[in-house]
Write a protein that holds these residues in place. Structure first.
Motif, PDB file in Angstrom:
ATOM      1  N   GLU A  89      -0.698 -10.878  -5.728  1.00  0.00           N
ATOM      2  CA  GLU A  89      -0.324 -12.135  -5.098  1.00  0.00           C
ATOM      3  C   GLU A  89       1.805 -12.595  -5.729  1.00  0.00           C
ATOM      4  OE1 GLU A  89      -2.143 -15.817  -7.884  1.00  0.00           O
ATOM      5  OE2 GLU A  89      -2.512 -13.637  -9.375  1.00  0.00           O
ATOM      6  N   GLY A  90       2.009 -13.590  -4.877  1.00  0.00           N
ATOM      7  CA  GLY A  90       3.666 -13.155  -4.937  1.00  0.00           C
ATOM      8  C   GLY A  90       4.088 -12.882  -3.401  1.00  0.00           C
ATOM      9  N   GLU A  91       5.192 -13.087  -3.555  1.00  0.00           N
ATOM     10  CA  GLU A  91       5.877 -12.409  -2.170  1.00  0.00           C
ATOM     11  C   GLU A  91       7.272 -11.785  -3.076  1.00  0.00           C
ATOM     12  OE1 GLU A  91       4.555 -15.718  -1.313  1.00  0.00           O
ATOM     13  OE2 GLU A  91       6.007 -16.442  -2.467  1.00  0.00           O
ATOM     14  N   PRO A 106       0.993  -9.772  -0.689  1.00  0.00           N
ATOM     15  CA  PRO A 106       0.458  -9.276  -1.359  1.00  0.00           C
ATOM     16  C   PRO A 106      -0.705  -8.381   0.240  1.00  0.00           C
ATOM     17  CG  PRO A 106       0.204 -11.322  -1.965  1.00  0.00           C
ATOM     18  CD  PRO A 106       1.109 -11.364  -0.770  1.00  0.00           C
ATOM     19  N   ARG A 107      -1.301  -7.330  -0.459  1.00  0.00           N
ATOM     20  CA  ARG A 107      -1.110  -6.433  -0.018  1.00  0.00           C
ATOM     21  C   ARG A 107      -1.185  -5.452   1.091  1.00  0.00           C
ATOM     22  NH1 ARG A 107      -6.614  -5.357  -2.107  1.00  0.00           N
ATOM     23  NH2 ARG A 107      -7.681  -6.807  -3.076  1.00  0.00           N
ATOM     24  N   GLU A 108       0.188  -6.042   1.109  1.00  0.00           N
ATOM     25  CA  GLU A 108       1.139  -5.162   2.365  1.00  0.00           C
ATOM     26  C   GLU A 108       2.221  -4.058   1.788  1.00  0.00           C
ATOM     27  OE1 GLU A 108       2.327  -9.044   4.737  1.00  0.00           O
ATOM     28  OE2 GLU A 108       3.709  -7.946   4.120  1.00  0.00           O
ATOM     29  N   MET A 131       3.400 -17.491  -8.967  1.00  0.00           N
ATOM     30  CA  MET A 131       2.611 -16.857  -8.996  1.00  0.00           C
ATOM     31  C   MET A 131       2.616 -15.128  -9.095  1.00  0.00           C
ATOM     32  SD  MET A 131       0.370 -18.241 -11.340  1.00  0.00           S
ATOM     33  CE  MET A 131       0.567 -16.235 -12.146  1.00  0.00           C
ATOM     34  N   LEU A 132       3.162 -14.740  -9.682  1.00  0.00           N
ATOM     35  CA  LEU A 132       4.057 -12.821  -8.978  1.00  0.00           C
ATOM     36  C   LEU A 132       3.262 -11.813 -10.179  1.00  0.00           C
ATOM     37  CD1 LEU A 132       5.959 -10.984  -7.777  1.00  0.00           C
ATOM     38  CD2 LEU A 132       7.058 -11.874 -10.093  1.00  0.00           C
ATOM     39  N   HIS A 133       2.448 -11.010  -9.046  1.00  0.00           N
ATOM     40  CA  HIS A 133       1.926  -9.871  -9.737  1.00  0.00           C
ATOM     41  C   HIS A 133       1.720  -8.983  -9.147  1.00  0.00           C
ATOM     42  CE1 HIS A 133      -3.020  -9.011 -11.954  1.00  0.00           C
ATOM     43  NE2 HIS A 133      -1.703  -8.379 -11.964  1.00  0.00           N
ATOM     44  N   GLY A 134       1.557  -8.068  -9.830  1.00  0.00           N
ATOM     45  CA  GLY A 134       1.663  -6.399  -9.194  1.00  0.00           C
ATOM     46  C   GLY A 134       1.915  -5.308  -9.182  1.00  0.00           C
ATOM     47  N   ALA A 135       2.227  -4.029  -9.161  1.00  0.00           N
ATOM     48  CA  ALA A 135       3.010  -2.804  -9.577  1.00  0.00           C
ATOM     49  C   ALA A 135       4.084  -2.285  -9.108  1.00  0.00           C
ATOM     50  CB  ALA A 135       1.488  -2.689  -9.462  1.00  0.00           C
ATOM     51  N   GLN A 136       4.820  -1.523  -9.288  1.00  0.00           N
ATOM     52  CA  GLN A 136       6.009  -0.975  -8.927  1.00  0.00           C
ATOM     53  C   GLN A 136       5.317   0.540  -9.124  1.00  0.00           C
ATOM     54  OE1 GLN A 136       7.692  -2.335  -6.804  1.00  0.00           O
ATOM     55  NE2 GLN A 136       9.086  -0.500  -6.321  1.00  0.00           N
ATOM     56  N   LEU A 137       5.840   1.406  -8.434  1.00  0.00           N
ATOM     57  CA  LEU A 137       5.036   2.838  -8.393  1.00  0.00           C
ATOM     58  C   LEU A 137       6.383   3.780  -8.166  1.00  0.00           C
ATOM     59  CD1 LEU A 137       2.477   1.324  -7.224  1.00  0.00           C
ATOM     60  CD2 LEU A 137       1.400   3.059  -8.953  1.00  0.00           C
ATOM     61  N   TRP A 138       6.294   4.912  -8.045  1.00  0.00           N
ATOM     62  CA  TRP A 138       7.390   6.418  -7.866  1.00  0.00           C
ATOM     63  C   TRP A 138       6.257   7.354  -7.240  1.00  0.00           C
ATOM     64  CZ3 TRP A 138      11.976   5.878 -11.673  1.00  0.00           C
ATOM     65  CH2 TRP A 138      12.945   5.000 -12.329  1.00  0.00           C
ATOM     66  N   VAL A 139       7.266   7.882  -6.408  1.00  0.00           N
ATOM     67  CA  VAL A 139       6.480   9.007  -6.285  1.00  0.00           C
ATOM     68  C   VAL A 139       7.095  10.127  -5.750  1.00  0.00           C
ATOM     69  CG1 VAL A 139       4.981  10.436  -4.182  1.00  0.00           C
ATOM     70  CG2 VAL A 139       4.837   8.040  -4.985  1.00  0.00           C
ATOM     71  N   PRO A 150      17.573   8.946   3.679  1.00  0.00           N
ATOM     72  CA  PRO A 150      16.545   7.676   2.867  1.00  0.00           C
ATOM     73  C   PRO A 150      16.052   6.988   4.373  1.00  0.00           C
ATOM     74  CG  PRO A 150      18.899   7.621   3.204  1.00  0.00           C
ATOM     75  CD  PRO A 150      18.620   8.450   3.327  1.00  0.00           C
ATOM     76  N   HIS A 151      15.328   5.772   4.381  1.00  0.00           N
ATOM     77  CA  HIS A 151      14.680   5.466   5.233  1.00  0.00           C
ATOM     78  C   HIS A 151      13.386   4.112   3.999  1.00  0.00           C
ATOM     79  CE1 HIS A 151      11.851   8.468   5.240  1.00  0.00           C
ATOM     80  NE2 HIS A 151      10.607   7.657   5.587  1.00  0.00           N
ATOM     81  N   PHE A 152      13.211   2.785   5.011  1.00  0.00           N
ATOM     82  CA  PHE A 152      12.202   2.042   4.354  1.00  0.00           C
ATOM     83  C   PHE A 152      11.135   1.702   5.553  1.00  0.00           C
ATOM     84  CE2 PHE A 152      10.430  -2.290   4.079  1.00  0.00           C
ATOM     85  CZ  PHE A 152      10.710  -1.787   2.722  1.00  0.00           C
ATOM     86  N   GLU A 153       9.796   1.546   4.945  1.00  0.00           N
ATOM     87  CA  GLU A 153       8.479   1.141   5.616  1.00  0.00           C
ATOM     88  C   GLU A 153       8.146   0.621   5.361  1.00  0.00           C
ATOM     89  OE1 GLU A 153       5.886   5.510   6.320  1.00  0.00           O
ATOM     90  OE2 GLU A 153       7.309   5.531   5.657  1.00  0.00           O
ATOM     91  N   HIS A 154       7.865  -0.303   6.149  1.00  0.00           N
ATOM     92  CA  HIS A 154       6.935  -1.555   6.079  1.00  0.00           C
ATOM     93  C   HIS A 154       5.408  -1.953   6.871  1.00  0.00           C
ATOM     94  CE1 HIS A 154       5.937  -6.161   6.141  1.00  0.00           C
ATOM     95  NE2 HIS A 154       5.608  -5.589   5.303  1.00  0.00           N
ATOM     96  N   HIS A 155       4.602  -1.915   5.920  1.00  0.00           N
ATOM     97  CA  HIS A 155       2.865  -1.914   6.904  1.00  0.00           C
ATOM     98  C   HIS A 155       2.161  -2.857   6.608  1.00  0.00           C
ATOM     99  CE1 HIS A 155       4.308   2.267   8.621  1.00  0.00           C
ATOM    100  NE2 HIS A 155       4.426   2.621   7.189  1.00  0.00           N
ATOM    101  N   ALA A 156       1.449  -3.642   6.994  1.00  0.00           N
ATOM    102  CA  ALA A 156       1.054  -5.031   6.542  1.00  0.00           C
ATOM    103  C   ALA A 156      -0.822  -4.785   6.769  1.00  0.00           C
ATOM    104  CB  ALA A 156       1.679  -6.062   7.432  1.00  0.00           C
ATOM    105  N   ASP A 157      -0.623  -3.903   7.983  1.00  0.00           N
ATOM    106  CA  ASP A 157      -2.221  -3.290   8.414  1.00  0.00           C
ATOM    107  C   ASP A 157      -2.797  -1.953   8.175  1.00  0.00           C
ATOM    108  OD1 ASP A 157      -4.541  -3.464   9.176  1.00  0.00           O
ATOM    109  OD2 ASP A 157      -3.988  -3.334  11.399  1.00  0.00           O
ATOM    110  N   LEU A 158      -3.284  -2.263   6.738  1.00  0.00           N
ATOM    111  CA  LEU A 158      -3.952  -0.545   6.286  1.00  0.00           C
ATOM    112  C   LEU A 158      -5.038  -0.891   5.916  1.00  0.00           C
ATOM    113  CD1 LEU A 158      -0.992  -1.050   3.011  1.00  0.00           C
ATOM    114  CD2 LEU A 158      -1.418   0.662   4.497  1.00  0.00           C
TER     115      LEU A 158
END
Length: 320
Positions: A89-91, A106-108, A131-139, A150-158
């Motif tokens: 939830e949220g952005e 959400p779900r992006e 509302m704000l609800h989510g997770a932040q993870l590192w690999v 370094p680079h950034f990716e945004h994928h809205a369709d999974l």
């Protein structure tokens, strides 16, 4: 996302440590993040530092931020890792030193590869939802890719897998049951968001060469016979070909997995390195304003690096 601990201890990770199937519930830790957000830190913890290449997991919310600033994480550096932003939830508005400006919803998938050096900030945008609800993870990046650009990716369709028994799985990163995320990976791993309807009783196919963990996001889910409340992390070990799942209400969880990370690493503050010198050089570069670049547009000062501990940082095995 940043580790805002002003006295961060080194996380000694990597190395050998394969196990067979286990059921080990890992405790979370309440940690303040930024000006107004509190998270549950599930990795690293006292008993386990990594699951595959996953080395850091924060779960936050659901938080009512209707009259609050929401997430406000000032510019900070990263090295030797990927950050994975995942919202229920949220952005969150992402800015980085490459000039990226992206709102993740959400779900992006918001996926940032630090390589040798990058800086970024994260904030709830102006006019954000209630509302704000989510997770932040590192690999953790393996050695041969530590200095990747370094680079950034945004994928809205999974890709989404439907199990036919009340299970829907969104593949965030890596591959699961024949479906592959478009996000770039550097080691064999998987991250998936599983949604289960009340009464779901099914089995999810797994890779026996991977180790896995399940993080409950909402509702109550029974994972391999272990009933989990929201905010719990269940480490599952290796050697599994399937995972029994049963939902006692509409619920959701995240599945994390990967081949056990064989390299020894040192994780301190927002850096993943292989030696004390790696970490010291990165801290000095951030303090001096070199190497990581600048994040433009954030209304506030950047984070200052904490002091290094008095003794040398040493790489160790992946579990205590």
């Amino acid at each position: 996302m940043s580790n805002l601990d002003l006295r961060p201890s080194p996380s000694l990770c990597g190395g050998n440590g394969r196990t067979g199937p286990v059921r080990d519930v890992q405790p979370g830790k309440q940690v303040p993040l930024g000006e107004s957000t509190v998270v549950r830190r599930l990795l690293p913890n006292l008993g386990r530092r990594m699951v595959g290449a996953w080395c850091f997991v924060d779960h936050y919310g659901p938080d009512d931020i209707a009259d609050q600033p929401g997430m406000q994480v000032p510019p900070h550096p990263h090295m030797g890792l990927q950050t994975v932003s995942w919202l229920r939830e949220g952005e969150v508005l992402h800015r980085d030193s490459l000039g990226s400006l992206q709102t993740v919803r959400p779900r992006e998938l918001g996926l940032m590869t630090s390589g040798r050096a990058i800086a970024h900030s994260e904030e709830s945008p102006y006019g954000h939802g209630p509302m704000l609800h989510g997770a932040q993870l590192w690999v953790a990046l393996p050695g041969e890719h530590r200095d990747t650009a370094p680079h950034f990716e945004h994928h809205a369709d999974l890709p989404v897998i439907t199990g036919g028994r009340g299970l829907s799985a969104t593949v965030i990163l890596g591959e699961l049951a024949g479906a592959t995320s478009p996000g770039t990976t550097y080691s064999p791993l998987v991250g998936a968001d599983l949604a289960l309807t009340d009464g779901t009783d099914t089995r999810l196919p797994l890779d026996p060469d991977f180790e896995y963990a399940a993080l409950t996001i909402s509702g109550e889910t029974e994972v391999d016979g272990v009933r989990l409340a929201p905010g719990a992390l269940l480490y599952l070990g290796c050697g599994r070909t399937e995972l029994p799942l049963r939902a006692h209400s509409d619920s959701s969880l995240m599945l994390l997995g990967g081949e056990p990370f064989e390299e020894e690493i040192v994780m301190w503050w927002n850096f993943v390195g292989r030696s004390h010198q790696d970490i010291e050089e990165a801290r000095t570069a951030w303090t001096d304003g070199t190497r990581f670049g600048a994040v433009h547009g954030y209304d506030g000062a950047r984070l200052l690096a904490p002091e290094l501990p008095p003794g040398p940082l040493k790489p160790r095995g992946r579990v205590r």
